[in-house]
Write a protein that holds these residues in place. Structure first.
Motif, PDB file in Angstrom:
ATOM      1  N   LEU A 343       0.826  -1.208   0.000  1.00 52.89           N
ATOM      2  CA  LEU A 343       0.000   0.000   0.000  1.00 52.89           C
ATOM      3  C   LEU A 343       0.861   1.259   0.000  1.00 52.89           C
ATOM      4  CD1 LEU A 343      -2.807  -1.019   2.538  1.00 52.89           C
ATOM      5  CD2 LEU A 343      -2.832  -1.169   0.045  1.00 52.89           C
ATOM      6  N   TYR A 346       2.683   1.608  -3.357  1.00 50.86           N
ATOM      7  CA  TYR A 346       1.732   2.008  -4.397  1.00 50.86           C
ATOM      8  C   TYR A 346       1.497   3.521  -4.342  1.00 50.86           C
ATOM      9  CZ  TYR A 346      -2.662   2.017  -7.067  1.00 50.86           C
ATOM     10  OH  TYR A 346      -3.652   2.271  -7.990  1.00 50.86           O
ATOM     11  N   CYS A 347       1.239   4.051  -3.147  1.00 50.93           N
ATOM     12  CA  CYS A 347       0.972   5.488  -3.016  1.00 50.93           C
ATOM     13  C   CYS A 347       2.200   6.313  -3.369  1.00 50.93           C
ATOM     14  CB  CYS A 347       0.496   5.796  -1.600  1.00 50.93           C
ATOM     15  SG  CYS A 347      -1.077   5.018  -1.169  1.00 50.93           S
ATOM     16  N   SER A 449      -2.983   5.119 -11.819  1.00 48.14           N
ATOM     17  CA  SER A 449      -3.195   4.127 -10.763  1.00 48.14           C
ATOM     18  C   SER A 449      -3.061   2.705 -11.306  1.00 48.14           C
ATOM     19  CB  SER A 449      -4.576   4.323 -10.133  1.00 48.14           C
ATOM     20  OG  SER A 449      -5.608   4.015 -11.061  1.00 48.14           O
ATOM     21  N   ARG A 464      -4.687  -6.713  -6.302  1.00 46.64           N
ATOM     22  CA  ARG A 464      -4.633  -5.750  -7.400  1.00 46.64           C
ATOM     23  C   ARG A 464      -6.036  -5.257  -7.754  1.00 46.64           C
ATOM     24  NH1 ARG A 464      -1.067  -2.661 -10.444  1.00 46.64           N
ATOM     25  NH2 ARG A 464      -2.628  -1.125  -9.927  1.00 46.64           N
ATOM     26  N   ARG A 466      -8.740  -5.313  -5.802  1.00 52.07           N
ATOM     27  CA  ARG A 466      -9.296  -4.520  -4.691  1.00 52.07           C
ATOM     28  C   ARG A 466      -8.695  -3.115  -4.668  1.00 52.07           C
ATOM     29  NH1 ARG A 466     -11.718  -7.216  -0.373  1.00 52.07           N
ATOM     30  NH2 ARG A 466     -12.942  -8.962  -1.185  1.00 52.07           N
ATOM     31  N   MET A 467      -7.411  -3.020  -4.874  1.00 51.71           N
ATOM     32  CA  MET A 467      -6.774  -1.698  -4.857  1.00 51.71           C
ATOM     33  C   MET A 467      -7.272  -0.837  -6.012  1.00 51.71           C
ATOM     34  SD  MET A 467      -2.850  -2.690  -3.783  1.00 51.71           S
ATOM     35  CE  MET A 467      -2.313  -0.984  -3.646  1.00 51.71           C
ATOM     36  N   PHE A 685      -6.717   3.627   1.555  1.00 50.43           N
ATOM     37  CA  PHE A 685      -6.302   2.234   1.397  1.00 50.43           C
ATOM     38  C   PHE A 685      -6.285   1.498   2.746  1.00 50.43           C
ATOM     39  CE2 PHE A 685      -3.882   2.737  -2.852  1.00 50.43           C
ATOM     40  CZ  PHE A 685      -4.991   2.259  -3.536  1.00 50.43           C
ATOM     41  N   LEU A 689      -8.756  -1.516   3.167  1.00 51.65           N
ATOM     42  CA  LEU A 689      -8.121  -2.796   2.852  1.00 51.65           C
ATOM     43  C   LEU A 689      -7.357  -3.433   4.010  1.00 51.65           C
ATOM     44  CD1 LEU A 689      -6.735  -2.016  -0.726  1.00 51.65           C
ATOM     45  CD2 LEU A 689      -8.879  -3.129  -0.104  1.00 51.65           C
TER      46      LEU A 689
END
Length: 781
Positions: A343, A346-347, A449, A464, A466-467, A685, A689
């Motif tokens: 997470l 990713y951000c 994204s 993947r 869900r994000m 997130f 999640l």
């Protein structure tokens, strides 16, 4: 000294390559590393199997009619130390039977046949899957060969109709590699100039730098013919030359004649024939074994640096791929830590792409935040600047608005209401492109994204998904306040028309400019009309032209033309009607008559007058106004000025609003959508999640990822073993001087392998008779 170094080098590098081949054999067809080897190529029944058995000194290959070699056989000959007694052992080992030693060579033949049948079937089928056999003996030199199926023309048994093409393709897949030496076997009792083996070798090795020719069955050539010119390289030259051999006949095989006896007979054949007597030192199986050993050593030495580089590059690539698959997390704590890592990463990547700080930023196109800037600057702003402020408004529309604003009276000045109505209408047109700009930026954020952590999240498709769902919903929620703010910005401009803005042209200035425009337009129109009238007059006949000129000259200064001469009165006009006092004559009668009529009409009531009208002439009827009224097509000079003033005011104020919108809309999008996403995406997130109940579901790997991890782990292990094997190479083997000669004194017979264009060294015998194993040296005494 050079001979000792070459022998020591051969004892080092060939076993090392054999070990590398065993290591890479674990990967099967997945291996991309090309190792040095010798491929044996020839047509069916060309004597390939006899040559290989002669090199080993034992009968171990399957025999029979038709095609016998139906799978590639990788044969590694390993020279063992002689023990000094009569108990020297020879044995074979198969890679598919790692814990079994075959001391009976008849059993080796049976295992080859059985393994061939397991893969290719029992009815002459062919397979490209290798059989790997290693033979240990003190009577061989270190050589590695690949015995390939012989070329055949007619399919038999279970062979497909394109068996020849398939075998050719299989052979080409080996000999096309630059690390592969080619042992082209051709029978002397066939047409040597049309040898299939030499033709295929010529395709991939046209200069003959890595091809050794072997001429078999020299003892059964037609009488009066010989292969001397071929052995000397005068027909088809090869840099590595030719070697002639004499095979055992089918009768010798049936009578169990030993290979040792066959080698003695072979030597006797070459020394007893005047044609081959001078070539005896380069003919025979012992010389072929020696030549193969030396050429292979030299070839390995030449490809070692490149081999190390390829293995090193493969190590780096496979290690990176294996790291991308990560490790398997079992506990909840490790799963939670792994999820937080993804997470956060990713951000970070999402923000870095927007800010232009990503390490994987492409150089061939705009991406990330640069695309958002392009949308603002080159799409949104340029589109608004290209729009005409009066687009969609005709002069009739403006005139209609002005007349509607004046009500039942004519306006003395240009009214303010039409300007207010029309400018609001034009400002409202800015809403759609502004909202579209926000939608474009939203689409770009969605694309960014989707490109984040593409490789890392391949192993977790559920995570993947869900994000992506959370990010899309979050960005969509951020789009709503952006669109709301954009709507407010447009409504603010519509609700208050600030005519006191310092950049607004103002009413007086607009009137002044309008008068100038109308005056210049009128002058241009008058000039064009005058020219046209003069042209039309010149085209008229003389009588008509004279009459028209008189009329023009007869006009008064005020533009009124005098009345023409009085028209004679007809008889009918002189007679006045007597039955009534109301009519046309009463309108044009004397004042007294009109006065009397007026008196009479005023003294009578309306009903009586109407009755009198009905008895006389009919009343004048007005047309009813249509349901839709529009101004007349022609307009006055005053109306033209009003239209021009209104247009000037519209353009001036629209430009003020446009510039404000061009500045404020991107700011609203950046604040409510882009920067909000950068600030809050991580928190969203974690909120959506990071739940322990979802860890196992989201971090579940598909089966193919587990297979890829295992494959890359195995490949990495193999490459590490290969690298360690190369590091075990003795230092003196790596530091030997290049350019060792190979096998013979005749410079036309053979030469070491050199890149094209390099000078070849002279040929000298390196191994010497003493370096040949006892099996071969027994025939030299």
């Amino acid at each position: 000294m050079a001979e000792e170094q070459m022998v020591r080098l051969g004892n080092s590098v060939i076993p090392m390559v054999n070990k590398l081949q065993d290591i890479f054999a674990q990967l099967g067809s997945q291996s991309t590393i090309e190792l040095p080897q010798v491929a044996v190529v020839g047509s069916q029944s060309s004597g390939k199997s006899s040559v290989l058995e002669a090199l080993v000194g034992r009968d171990f290959l399957p025999r029979g009619s038709g095609i016998v070699t139906r799978r590639p056989l990788v044969l590694q000959l390993v020279q063992t130390k002689r023990r000094g007694d009569a108990m020297d052992q020879e044995w074979g080992e198969f890679l598919h039977c790692p814990d079994t030693k075959f001391f009976d060579f008849a059993e080796i033949r049976k295992e080859i046949q059985a393994e061939t049948d397991r893969e290719a079937g029992e009815n002459k089928g062919v397979s490209d899957k290798q059989i790997r056999l290693k033979i240990f003996s003190p009577n061989v030199l270190d050589i590695t060969l690949v015995d390939l199926p012989g070329l055949t023309k007619v399919p038999v048994g279970d062979q497909p109709s394109d068996i020849e093409a398939r075998i050719r393709t299989m052979i080409m897949s080996y000999i096309k590699r630059q690390t592969c030496l080619i042992l082209a076997v051709t029978p002397a009792n066939a047409d040597l100039a049309n040898s299939d083996a030499l033709q295929m070798a010529g395709v991939v090795d046209p200069d003959g730098y890595r091809t050794i020719g072997v001429i078999t069955k020299l003892d059964i050539m037609d009488r009066g013919t010989d292969a001397r010119n071929f052995l000397l390289g005068k027909v088809i030259p090869l840099r590595l030359g030719y070697v002639g051999v004499v095979n055992r006949s089918q009768e010798d095989i049936l009578l169990n004649r030993s290979i040792k006896d066959a080698l003695v007979a072979e030597e006797k054949f070459f020394h007893s024939r005047p044609t081959y007597n001078e070539l005896a030192d380069r003919c025979g199986v012992p010389q072929l074994a020696k030549k193969l050993n030396q050429v292979l050593v030299q070839h390995i030495k030449s490809v070692l640096p490149g081999l190390k580089s390829r293995i090193n590059a493969a190590l780096v690539s496979v290690a990176k791929e294996h790291a991308s698959y990560g490790v398997i997390s079992e506990s909840k704590a490790s799963q939670g830590a792994l999820l937080l890592k993804f997470l956060a990463k990713y951000c970070e990547e999402f923000c870095s792409v927007i800010e232009g700080k990503s390490e994987e930023m492409p150089t061939s196109e705009l991406s990330g935040g640069a695309r958002i800037h392009y949308i603002f600057k080159h799409i949104f702003v340029h589109t608004l600047e290209d729009v005409d402020p009066c687009e969609g408004l005709t002069d009739d529309d403006i005139r209609t608005a002005i007349q509607n604003a004046t009500g039942p009276q004519s306006a003395l000045f240009v009214p303010d209401v039409p300007f207010q109505v029309l400018v609001r209408r034009q400002i409202s047109r800015l809403l759609d492109p502004s909202l579209q700009c926000a939608r474009f930026v939203y689409d770009e954020l969605i694309k960014i994204s989707h490109r984040c952590l593409v490789n890392e999240l391949q192993r977790f498709p559920v995570l993947r998904k869900r994000m992506d769902e959370v990010a899309s919903k979050f960005l969509r929620e951020g789009l709503e306040p952006s669109e709301t703010m954009i709507g407010h910005l447009i409504e603010m401009q519509i609700d208050y028309i600030n005519t006191s803005h310092p950049n607004f042209v103002g009413g007086s200035k607009a009137v002044e400019l309008a008068l100038q425009q109308v005056k210049s337009s009128k002058m241009a129109t008058t000039t064009m009309a005058g020219k046209k009238e003069m042209v039309d007059t010149e085209k008229l006949p003389n009588t008509e032209r004279s009459s028209k000129l008189l009329n023009i000259l007869g006009r008064q200064g005020n533009g009124i033309v005098p009345d023409p001469a009085p028209r004679p009165v007809t008889e009918g006009e002189k007679t006045a009607p007597t039955g009534s006092s109301w009519g046309i004559s009463s309108i044009f009668s004397s004042h007294e008559n009109r006065a009397s009529v007026k008196d009479n009409s005023t003294n009578k009531p309306f009903s009586e007058s109407a009755q009198t009208l009905d008895l006389g002439y009919s009343t004048i009827q007005l047309k009813e106004p249509p349901s839709v009224l529009r101004p007349s097509e022609s307009h006055s000079e005053q109306e033209a000025i009003e239209i021009t003033v209104t247009k000037l005011l519209l353009r001036s104020y629209y430009d003020i609003v446009r510039k404000s919108i061009e500045d404020s809309v991107p700011k609203a999008i950046m604040h409510f959508l882009v920067n909000h996403a950068k600030r809050e995406l991580r928190n969203v997130f974690i909120e959506k999640l990071y739940k322990e109940a979802l860890f196992e579901e989201m971090l579940q790997e598909p089966e193919e990822i587990s297979i890829k991890r295992k494959r890359t782990r195995d490949t990495l292990k193999v490459l590490q073993q290969a690298w360690q094997t190369l590091d075990e190479l003795p230092l003196e083997a790596e530091s030997l001087e290049r350019g060792y000669a190979l096998a013979a004194a005749d410079s036309t017979s053979s030469s070491p392998i050199h890149p094209k264009g390099h000078k070849s060294d002279d040929l000298t015998s390196l191994g010497g008779r003493n370096s040949i194993p006892p099996l071969y040296s027994a025939i030299d005494s």
